[in-house]
Write a protein that holds these residues in place. Structure first.
Motif, PDB file in Angstrom:
ATOM      1  N   VAL A  94      -2.719  23.322  -4.404  1.00 17.19           N
ATOM      2  CA  VAL A  94      -1.733  22.359  -3.929  1.00 17.19           C
ATOM      3  C   VAL A  94      -0.819  21.954  -5.073  1.00 17.19           C
ATOM      4  O   VAL A  94       0.391  21.920  -4.918  1.00 17.19           O
ATOM      5  N   ARG A  95      -1.421  21.655  -6.235  1.00 21.22           N
ATOM      6  CA  ARG A  95      -0.621  21.295  -7.413  1.00 21.22           C
ATOM      7  C   ARG A  95      -1.472  21.342  -8.669  1.00 21.22           C
ATOM      8  O   ARG A  95      -2.687  21.164  -8.599  1.00 21.22           O
ATOM      9  N   VAL A  96      -0.827  21.591  -9.772  1.00 21.22           N
ATOM     10  CA  VAL A  96      -1.462  21.492 -11.086  1.00 21.22           C
ATOM     11  C   VAL A  96      -1.159  20.093 -11.603  1.00 21.22           C
ATOM     12  O   VAL A  96      -0.012  19.650 -11.571  1.00 21.22           O
ATOM     13  N   LEU A  97      -2.193  19.404 -12.033  1.00 25.69           N
ATOM     14  CA  LEU A  97      -2.059  18.005 -12.419  1.00 25.69           C
ATOM     15  C   LEU A  97      -1.922  17.838 -13.927  1.00 25.69           C
ATOM     16  O   LEU A  97      -2.428  18.640 -14.701  1.00 25.69           O
ATOM     17  N   ALA A  98      -1.271  16.764 -14.313  1.00 28.31           N
ATOM     18  CA  ALA A  98      -1.224  16.337 -15.701  1.00 28.31           C
ATOM     19  C   ALA A  98      -2.233  15.209 -15.825  1.00 28.31           C
ATOM     20  O   ALA A  98      -2.495  14.520 -14.842  1.00 28.31           O
ATOM     21  N   PRO A  99      -2.842  14.948 -16.920  1.00 25.56           N
ATOM     22  CA  PRO A  99      -2.650  15.615 -18.201  1.00 25.56           C
ATOM     23  C   PRO A  99      -3.474  16.888 -18.301  1.00 25.56           C
ATOM     24  O   PRO A  99      -4.273  17.183 -17.417  1.00 25.56           O
ATOM     25  N   ARG A 100      -3.287  17.599 -19.385  1.00 21.80           N
ATOM     26  CA  ARG A 100      -4.158  18.722 -19.720  1.00 21.80           C
ATOM     27  C   ARG A 100      -5.334  18.162 -20.521  1.00 21.80           C
ATOM     28  O   ARG A 100      -5.230  17.116 -21.147  1.00 21.80           O
ATOM     29  N   TYR A 101      -6.450  18.845 -20.477  1.00 18.37           N
ATOM     30  CA  TYR A 101      -7.674  18.376 -21.131  1.00 18.37           C
ATOM     31  C   TYR A 101      -8.037  19.289 -22.282  1.00 18.37           C
ATOM     32  O   TYR A 101      -7.706  20.472 -22.283  1.00 18.37           O
ATOM     33  N   GLN A 102      -8.754  18.748 -23.254  1.00 21.30           N
ATOM     34  CA  GLN A 102      -9.172  19.512 -24.425  1.00 21.30           C
ATOM     35  C   GLN A 102     -10.338  20.442 -24.100  1.00 21.30           C
ATOM     36  O   GLN A 102     -10.485  21.488 -24.718  1.00 21.30           O
ATOM     37  N   THR A 103     -11.187  20.038 -23.136  1.00 21.32           N
ATOM     38  CA  THR A 103     -12.352  20.844 -22.781  1.00 21.32           C
ATOM     39  C   THR A 103     -12.521  20.862 -21.261  1.00 21.32           C
ATOM     40  O   THR A 103     -12.025  19.970 -20.561  1.00 21.32           O
ATOM     41  N   VAL A 104     -13.245  21.849 -20.767  1.00 18.10           N
ATOM     42  CA  VAL A 104     -13.571  21.904 -19.344  1.00 18.10           C
ATOM     43  C   VAL A 104     -14.440  20.706 -18.978  1.00 18.10           C
ATOM     44  O   VAL A 104     -14.271  20.111 -17.908  1.00 18.10           O
ATOM     45  N   ASP A 105     -15.358  20.308 -19.845  1.00 16.92           N
ATOM     46  CA  ASP A 105     -16.216  19.151 -19.577  1.00 16.92           C
ATOM     47  C   ASP A 105     -15.394  17.879 -19.385  1.00 16.92           C
ATOM     48  O   ASP A 105     -15.693  17.076 -18.496  1.00 16.92           O
ATOM     49  N   ALA A 106     -14.364  17.684 -20.196  1.00 22.41           N
ATOM     50  CA  ALA A 106     -13.503  16.502 -20.056  1.00 22.41           C
ATOM     51  C   ALA A 106     -12.748  16.550 -18.729  1.00 22.41           C
ATOM     52  O   ALA A 106     -12.593  15.529 -18.051  1.00 22.41           O
ATOM     53  N   CYS A 107     -12.294  17.707 -18.342  1.00 20.32           N
ATOM     54  CA  CYS A 107     -11.620  17.886 -17.060  1.00 20.32           C
ATOM     55  C   CYS A 107     -12.583  17.585 -15.912  1.00 20.32           C
ATOM     56  O   CYS A 107     -12.248  16.848 -14.980  1.00 20.32           O
TER      57      CYS A 107
END
Length: 72
Positions: A23-36
Motif C-alpha cells: 500500500v505504501r512505504v512508510l517513513a522513517p527508515r530504521y537502522q535494524t530490522v529489530d527496530a522496525c
C-alpha cells in the motif's frame, strides 16, 4: 560507507492474509530490522485508512515474511 537502512512497507491483504499488496512505504527508515519490527504494532494501530480486511507490516533489508498482522 553509509549504514543500511530498513524500510517498513504497509501491506493490504485478503481475509486469509495470504494475498498481500504493498500500500505504501512508510517513513522513517530504521537502522535494524529489530527496530522496525518493534515499531510495527504502533504503525498498525494508526493504519485506519487502509481499505483491506487484513493489514500487515513488512520490514525489509532482504525478502522476509510480514512481521505483524492485524485483522479488521
Amino acid at each position: 560507507m553509509s549504514p543500511l537502512l530498513i524500510a517498513m512497507t504497509l501491506l493490504g491483504c485478503s481475509d486469509a492474509g495470504d494475498q498481500c499488496q504493498a500500500v505504501r512505504v512508510l517513513a522513517p527508515r530504521y537502522q535494524t530490522v529489530d527496530a522496525c519490527n518493534a515499531a510495527a504494532e504502533e504503525v498498525l494501530t494508526r493504519a485506519t485508512d487502509v481499505a483491506y480486511p487484513v493489514v500487515a507490516v513488512h520490514c525489509q533489508k532482504d525478502e522476509v515474511a510480514p512481521v505483524a498482522i492485524a485483522s479488521r
